[in-house]
Scaffold this active site. Structure first.
Site, PDB file in Angstrom:
ATOM      1  N   GLU A 270      -0.595  -4.493   5.183  1.00 42.15           N
ATOM      2  CA  GLU A 270      -1.166  -5.454   4.231  1.00 42.15           C
ATOM      3  C   GLU A 270      -2.665  -5.244   4.077  1.00 42.15           C
ATOM      4  OE1 GLU A 270       0.926  -6.786   2.428  1.00 42.15           O
ATOM      5  OE2 GLU A 270       2.687  -6.541   3.718  1.00 42.15           O
ATOM      6  N   GLU A 299       1.132   0.513  -3.337  1.00 43.66           N
ATOM      7  CA  GLU A 299       1.900   0.868  -2.141  1.00 43.66           C
ATOM      8  C   GLU A 299       1.315   2.121  -1.476  1.00 43.66           C
ATOM      9  OE1 GLU A 299       3.956  -1.385  -1.303  1.00 43.66           O
ATOM     10  OE2 GLU A 299       5.099  -0.483   0.332  1.00 43.66           O
TER      11      GLU A 299
END
Lengths: 504, 504
Positions: A270, A299
């Site tokens: 994250e 991503e």
């Protein structure tokens, strides 16, 4: 003209800023629901979220938006605009066309269907019974087929579904990228399995009190460059990062007291997303460009930090001693090499979210093949369990024993998110390309080993972060690395890393 | 007509529900800013809050609202409405008239002025220099004088300013209520000071780790009836309760590790507010009636629970043993009587927010006298420090040594909140009336001593909570107690309690 242009610019800026404000409010509401809102808050909060989303959508397809876009797109106006303005207008045009073409009644029915389908999916998964979910899945696929026709595409209906997640991506491109990955990855996975080398999983076992883990994660986040003045770390069942504004990019993680790596790698993952958002140019806030270039590029940042940096030898050369400060037991008695091998254990498995760096991409390719075939009509929703299980057996050498650990494992389809999965694997592809390019000018391992993460951040900022959503993902990656999406770097990276790890 | 009425009802319901959804979202944003949003979130969040507030205001003064109100208020329609509908329409009419009469430009200028004034006030307070703040205060008072004329009043301009906080309240009523309190309270305060009895403040001293305090506060909240399925307890610099919806009423408190009572009584106070909101009828949600009857009635609930229950002998008969479980040191060696006296120490002081139950009302009367006189022109903003200091000397027998501990102590005036202060003292007046009425049918002390708080909640629910904002505060209090606002009960309560405590 100059005066009109200024007026229209001001109106456009006010409109996109208002849309962004709604998104910011919605972001806070979502964050709150997922981090500790009282259980009974959900019903009225959902109505509020629905109202704000509808207002936000209304603005993005409003007469005013249409008028502004038409004005800027005039042949005598367009050349007067800056590059960044044009990118903003392009994004608004995409949203406008995408959302305006679907009849509002149809869209509302679709949203209601997916809301219901998500609950049905939950039950179906609990009962491990695909048939319960099937009628909903059929309807969702039918809606999306209709949407694909309305949105339009050049070659393949699925192309239309890819656009919201990965602008510019097509089945033709993905077939080439995933087509190259698929056999080589399957071969590598087989070789790893055949090597007979299994890292000792007990190396990571221990008792890790949550409060102490939190301290460790905060320490790590600070080292990696996450700014707590503009963020916070919380807990949620499914970790996420959310960019609410230039001064507010939040991270959540989840902790297991038996397994430190759940929280640790979740946090680093994250953090990758969050660094991207914390480094977006504040000047783009209030435009649609204050965002990642695509789901795949986003991503790529999380995967680069989690896997390519966070699961590297250099990283654990530096951080195992830190881990030992926080948890002398068990890490006081484990070597860096043992630790490194344990956090890089690769093994074919059934569940995507628990998959390792190597096998993960095959999980995605299974889903890609299924989604693509659903939308060109080669298979129907009814065929899914069989197709799914055969693909797992073929690509990963494992076959689900039931629907829950097979075709029902992900929520995406129930939510109508077809077209999303490829971005996960594209993230790995992009990440490997970025890492390879970065290595040409940055001593990545040296920087990681010395904790000089600013050099890595600097490179990523220069090539990726500072552009926000200005470029389509493949253009951005080509600018940064010299090539559009290309699986070679990922293959080389994985063959090299896992070849060495498993003595292939 | 019937069909039109149903259509208009549906439109009205949808409009008030939308307004309420904006308020819910704004509530979450405010809660978040005060409980841990990153420091750098503030600038974009403020813009978002501004945008959502403006949208919400726009709806409350929209053409559609005007049309709906005019329809319902027709002589042939009004009699067809239920009592609750009429109360909703009355509330919307009040908002509509209040907000629509101020020219938008003027209102925006006023909001901008108060935003700036709050920062200036902070600096002025830090420098303890009223002159720094004075130019802003003059302007704010001028705006509000103008608003009072626009809003209209029967007798006193200040009446217009009281309405948003205490609908129906007037200077004439307050003069009667506070006029009766002022001499008797001043006399009681003097007698307490002259008694020479000072409870030992060291009785409460100790070290109280925050985590342990949190557990204690959660335990207490559960006992008092606060529902954690529909709420949560957090920390903030200034404690508050906020009702976001029927399933989400949150509390904050603040902890001092040296002084347990800060967090404890703060929590009980906010619990009083929160119980009121958790017990509002969920059916009223989406109407303006899902709210407390007034600031004063709301404050009556927090004061009743904090002081009249939470600082009673019966309460500590029950809870000192609980405190001893959590903090054997120092409470293992303190008697209930010592503890009871310590938490009820009364002493004239300079700072309102630190004042005890007895002297608190005099702090409010000082502010009331000043606000009233500012708006009937008997004094000007320039006179404030002198008037303030003289009133403190007169009513409380203490004189501020500087502006920071005097006229600059509260933020309210910088924020433009003139008319708010009286509600604090009215809360005590109402609370005492409610307690007196409750005692006629409920053995309050017995219930508290046995922890049967449901009997107290039941009485309050029946007489106060279940009506939401359906009645104006004095009507509600009269329905509940047989009398509109009447200071006799408060005087009797304080004379009885402090007379006994200080042997008068």
């Amino acid at each position: 003209m100059a005066e009109t242009l200024e007026t229209m610019r001001a109106r456009f800026g006010a409109l996109t800023a208002k849309i962004r404000s709604y998104q910011e409010a919605l972001g806070v509401l979502h964050w709150d629901l997922r981090t500790g809102a009282p259980p009974r808050a959900v019903s009225t909060r959902s109505e509020t979220i629905g109202m704000l989303s509808a207002e936000c959508l209304r603005l993005s397809v409003s007469e005013e938006m249409g008028e502004l876009l038409a004005f800027f797109e005039q042949p005598d106006v367009w050349p007067l605009l800056h590059e960044v303005e044009r990118a903003s207008i392009r994004e608004c045009r995409r949203e406008y066309d995408r959302n305006r073409r679907i009849p509002p009644e149809t869209y509302r029915a679709f949203v209601a269907l997916t809301a219901e389908a998500e609950s049905v999916w939950e039950e179906a998964k609990k009962a491990s019974d695909f048939k319960v979910f099937l009628p909903y899945l059929r309807k969702i696929v039918n809606y999306l087929r209709e949407f694909a026709e309305i949105w339009g595409y050049r070659e393949h209906p699925y192309d239309a579904l890819l656009q919201p997640y990965e602008p510019g991506m097509t089945v033709a491109r993905l077939d080439r990228i995933f087509g190259a990955l698929r056999p080589k990855l399957a071969e590598l996975v087989r070789a790893v399995a055949a090597s007979g080398k299994n890292p000792d999983p007990s190396a990571l076992k221990g008792h890790f009190p949550v409060e102490r883990q939190k301290e460790l994660n905060r320490r790590l986040l600070c080292d990696l460059g996450y700014d707590f003045e503009a963020g916070r770390l919380d807990e949620s069942a499914h970790p996420f990062a959310i960019g609410l504004g230039p001064g507010d990019v939040r991270i959540t993680t989840r902790y297991s007291e038996d397994d430190l790596t759940v929280g640790l790698f979740g946090t680093i993952h994250e953090c990758g997303h969050a660094l991207y958002e914390q480094y977006l140019p504040a000047g783009l806030y209030g435009t649609p460009l204050w965002d990642g270039a695509s789901m795949g590029v986003h991503e790529s940042q999380s995967r680069l930090w989690e896997n390519m940096i966070g699961r590297s030898r250099a990283f654990w050369d530096r951080y195992l001693p830190v881990l030992r400060e926080y948890f002398p037991e068990p890490f006081g008695r484990i070597s860096t090499e043992t630790f490194y091998r344990a956090v890089n254990a690769a093994r074919p498995s059934l569940i995507r979210t628990e998959a390792d760096e190597l096998t993960y991409n095959l999980h995605i390719i299974v889903r890609y093949e299924i989604e693509k075939s659903l939308f060109d009509g080669r298979i129907s929703a009814d065929d899914l369990p069989t197709v799914w299980n055969d693909l797992y057996a073929d690509l990963l050498g494992v076959r689900p024993g039931n629907d829950a650990e097979g075709v029902l494992q992900d929520v995406h389809w129930a939510g109508g998110s077809f077209g999303y999965f490829p971005s996960y694997a594209l993230g790995n592809v992009y990440a490997a390309q970025l890492l390879e390019a970065m290595r040409k000018t940055v001593d990545v391992d040296g920087c990681v080993a010395d904790g000089r993460f600013e050099a890595i951040r600097g490179w990523l900022h220069e090539r990726v972060w500072r552009y926000g959503k200005q470029f389509d993902p493949e253009d951005l990656i080509e600018k940064a690395t010299g090539s559009p999406a290309n699986p070679d770097a990922l293959l080389a990276y994985l063959q090299n890393k896992y070849g060495e790890l498993y003595g292939l």
